[in-house]
Design an enzyme around this catalytic site. Structure first.
Site, short mmCIF file in Angstrom:
data_model
loop_
_atom_site.label_atom_id
_atom_site.label_comp_id
_atom_site.label_asym_id
_atom_site.label_seq_id
_atom_site.Cartn_x
_atom_site.Cartn_y
_atom_site.Cartn_z
N ASP A 87 40.01 46.78 -31.95
CA ASP A 87 40.06 45.57 -32.88
C ASP A 87 41.83 45.21 -33.10
O ASP A 87 42.24 45.33 -34.17
CB ASP A 87 39.51 45.86 -34.19
N ASP A 146 32.19 32.47 -38.86
CA ASP A 146 31.63 31.44 -37.75
C ASP A 146 31.30 32.15 -36.34
O ASP A 146 30.61 31.43 -35.54
CB ASP A 146 32.40 30.26 -37.50
N GLY A 147 31.55 33.38 -36.25
CA GLY A 147 31.09 34.07 -35.17
C GLY A 147 32.13 33.72 -33.89
O GLY A 147 31.90 34.32 -32.81
N ARG A 172 35.52 42.57 -23.74
CA ARG A 172 36.00 44.00 -23.95
C ARG A 172 35.21 45.11 -23.53
O ARG A 172 33.96 44.82 -23.05
CB ARG A 172 36.01 44.21 -25.61
N ASP A 206 36.05 50.55 -40.37
CA ASP A 206 35.23 49.95 -39.42
C ASP A 206 36.24 49.55 -38.21
O ASP A 206 35.74 49.12 -37.30
CB ASP A 206 34.82 48.78 -40.03
N LYS A 238 33.47 39.14 -27.48
CA LYS A 238 33.95 38.99 -28.76
C LYS A 238 34.25 37.54 -28.91
O LYS A 238 34.88 37.13 -28.20
CB LYS A 238 35.22 39.56 -28.82
N GLY A 246 30.18 40.91 -36.45
CA GLY A 246 29.83 39.66 -36.83
C GLY A 246 30.18 38.55 -35.99
O GLY A 246 29.88 37.31 -35.86
N ARG A 247 31.02 39.06 -34.84
CA ARG A 247 31.47 37.97 -33.71
C ARG A 247 31.22 38.83 -32.35
O ARG A 247 32.10 38.28 -31.42
CB ARG A 247 32.56 37.19 -33.88
P1 AMP Z 1 38.14 42.54 -38.93
O1 AMP Z 1 38.75 42.94 -40.10
O2 AMP Z 1 38.73 41.51 -37.90
O3 AMP Z 1 37.88 43.87 -38.16
O4 AMP Z 1 36.67 42.06 -39.35
C1 AMP Z 1 35.92 42.68 -40.41
C2 AMP Z 1 34.47 42.16 -40.40
O5 AMP Z 1 34.45 40.82 -40.51
C3 AMP Z 1 33.73 42.56 -39.22
O6 AMP Z 1 32.17 42.78 -39.66
C4 AMP Z 1 33.72 41.29 -38.32
O7 AMP Z 1 32.81 41.09 -37.45
C5 AMP Z 1 33.70 40.25 -39.09
N1 AMP Z 1 34.25 39.10 -38.81
C6 AMP Z 1 35.64 38.60 -38.81
N2 AMP Z 1 35.72 37.48 -38.16
C7 AMP Z 1 34.76 36.83 -37.86
C8 AMP Z 1 34.27 35.75 -37.78
N3 AMP Z 1 35.26 34.74 -37.37
N4 AMP Z 1 32.91 35.48 -37.76
C9 AMP Z 1 32.04 36.41 -38.05
N5 AMP Z 1 32.51 37.60 -38.43
C10 AMP Z 1 33.60 37.97 -38.34
MG MG Z 2 37.01 44.82 -37.06
#
Ligand code: AMP
Ligand code: MG
Length: 495
Positions: free
Chosen positions: A271, A130-131, A181, A261, A118, A101-102
């Site tokens: 992550d 917001d990516g 990364r 994930d 990232k 997602g980002r």
């Molecule tokens: P995480 O728990 O941080 O590993 O994120 C879980 C999911 O949310 C993954 O698909 C990430 O890419 C997405 N994600 C987290 N933060 C953002 C963000 N600010 N913008 C877009 N996608 C996000």
């Molecule tokens: Mg993640």
């Protein structure tokens, strides 16, 4: 050298050469896209050792061309950026499709390392996000990647952070940053879960074959599991995961968001969000403020990882064929984890590689004492390492509230024949029990200064963490007990 955007010249300038890797899997696995630029980027930090791994030209890495490329403002020649699709279980519940997602993959270098930005903007998998990534969390990821490397724990690496004045809304308004990364692969358990849950058997097989051929070639042609390479892959991944858990537990690392994930198919720590290195030894410690159920408490990590490899087993079932075979492939986790954990605890105690009867009692007995007293975990081990050499145990004894129990434990420890050569044991312990650990408050101080444009604390911390077993005279404050305010730091999933 010419820093123009001209293809060949710039390839030579950076030293980067690309090869096709993950992208060869085809469009079912990702979306090609461009990073979204950020205004007025500046350098926040770089890792010379990662630059070296990538064979990056040092002068180029200091150039504006590199700054723009690693902020996502210019695409490096030969790079075809993409975001990959995956799914996963979040906090024990099937979350469906997630994906990068980002994170945006720039590609794979000729040396077999993937480079990913990232925080470089929205992707088709951003959902409501917001990516972007904020400076605070990017510094945490950067420092922890390099800290884990310094400790010898498998991890994705971080080449650099760039910052931008662009504002990003979290609990409050913060500024944007991008972490570059680096890892042999960013494939997660969730990638397999995605294709399995969507009954995309062909893609599932292509992904498994890619991972086996690239990273686990020994699984092909292994006689185990009746020659089933996918069962062999499952076992290999689950064993690497077991080893990683042993390392996390031994160094006192809490990941904080062990969703499927966020589990690397290569057994790397990946992550970095609300992670924490333990200050006090509190086995049930929950470092993620958003984890209200304590699912990812420190002492639950080995079991959660097993739950996660079970999810991977389910995802691989269409390829493995028989449930019994998949379960058989998971069996070794239950012996590898305890064996690896005990080996690491023996090393922390200076007892060498050979297991002996009574080790479990000795180690459990100590951990009970540490837990009862909420003893500072890194300082305890470092002091014990010195004490074994000097014979001066008072500084350690003073940390443990139940002193009668401590005296009894110490007597049984010092009676170990494996400790006969105290000097040698102490030296080995000092090379196993770090002096410098990325405690939350140290990270916080580096972040506060960085927000004001001062990156010196970050650089100092980075240097100490790159060789955390060395004494680094003059930096005692970085190895001291945490200040009282450290326990009030709250780190959530918000990053
Ligand atoms: P995480 O728990 O941080 O590993 O994120 C879980 C999911 O949310 C993954 O698909 C990430 O890419 C997405 N994600 C987290 N933060 C953002 C963000 N600010 N913008 C877009 N996608 C996000
Ligand atoms: Mg993640």
């Amino acid at each position: 050298m010419n820093m123009s955007s001209d293809g060949e010249a710039a390839t030579t300038a950076s030293g980067l050469a690309w090869q096709q890797g993950f992208s060869a899997l085809g469009p079912a696995f990702f979306t090609e896209l461009q990073p979204t630029p950020l205004p007025s980027p500046h350098w926040v930090g770089t890792s010379a050792s990662v630059a070296h791994l990538l064979d990056l030209d040092e002068a180029w890495l200091r150039s504006d061309a590199a700054l723009q490329a690693f902020t996502g403002n210019a695409v490096l020649p030969g790079s075809h950026p993409l975001a990959s699709v995956y799914s996963g279980h979040q906090f024990g519940i099937w979350a469906g499709q997630l994906g990068d997602g980002r994170a945006i993959l720039l590609g794979e270098t000729a040396a077999g390392l993937e480079i990913q930005l990232k925080g470089a903007g929205r992707t088709p998998y951003s959902r409501m996000g917001d990516g972007r990534a904020v400076l605070r969390s990017s510094i945490r990821e950067f420092l922890c990647s390099e800290a884990m490397q310094g400790l010898g724990v498998p991890t994705t690496r971080a080449l650099c952070i760039t910052g931008s004045p662009a504002s990003v809304r979290r609990e409050e308004i913060e500024t944007a940053a991008v972490v570059t990364r680096v890892a042999p692969s960013f494939i997660r358990f969730g990638h397999f879960e995605h294709f399995s849950a969507n009954d995309m058997d062909e893609e599932l097989k292509a992904l498994a074959d890619y991972v086996i051929d690239r990273y686990y070639p020994e699984c092909r042609g292994s006689a185990q599991f009746g020659g089933n390479p996918y069962a062999a892959l499952l076992q290999a991944v689950s064993e690497r995961t077991a080893v990683l858990m042993a390392q996390w537990q031994a160094v006192g690392f809490c990941h904080g968001v062990m969703n499927t994930d966020n589990m690397s198919i290569l057994g790397l720590t990946i992550d970095y969000g609300p992670f924490q290195f333990l200050d006090s030894f509190v086995p049930g410690h929950v470092c993620n403020h958003s984890d209200t159920q304590g699912r990812y408490a420190y002492n639950r990590q080995p079991n959660v990882a097993y739950w996660n490899v079970f999810c991977l087993a389910q995802a691989l079932l269409p390829l493995i064929g028989e449930q019994e075979l998949a379960m058989a492939a998971l069996e070794s986790y239950k012996t590898v984890f305890p064996a690896e954990f005990m080996a690491r605890m023996r090393a922390k105690l200076g007892l060498g590689a050979v297991a002996e009867e009574g080790d479990a009692e000795l180690i459990d007995g100590l951990l009970v004492l540490l837990a009862k007293g909420g003893v500072d975990y890194p300082i305890f081990w470092r002091r014990l390492s010195h004490a074994v050499g000097t014979g001066e145990f008072e500084p350690v004894r003073g940390m443990v509230p139940d002193q009668a129990a401590w005296d009894e434990w110490l007597a049984s420890y010092l009676a170990q024949p494996r400790l006969a050569d105290r000097t040698q044991a102490s030296e080995a312990m000092l090379a196993t029990n770090p002096k410098f650990v990325l405690r939350n408050h140290l990270c916080e101080e580096a972040i506060r200064a960085a927000k004001l444009g001062d990156f010196s604390a970050l650089q100092t911390l980075q240097q100490l963490l790159e060789s955390p077993f060395e004494e680094h005279p003059g930096h005692e404050s970085y190895a001291a007990f945490p200040p009282a305010w450290a326990s009030s730091i709250e780190i959530s999933c918000s990053s």
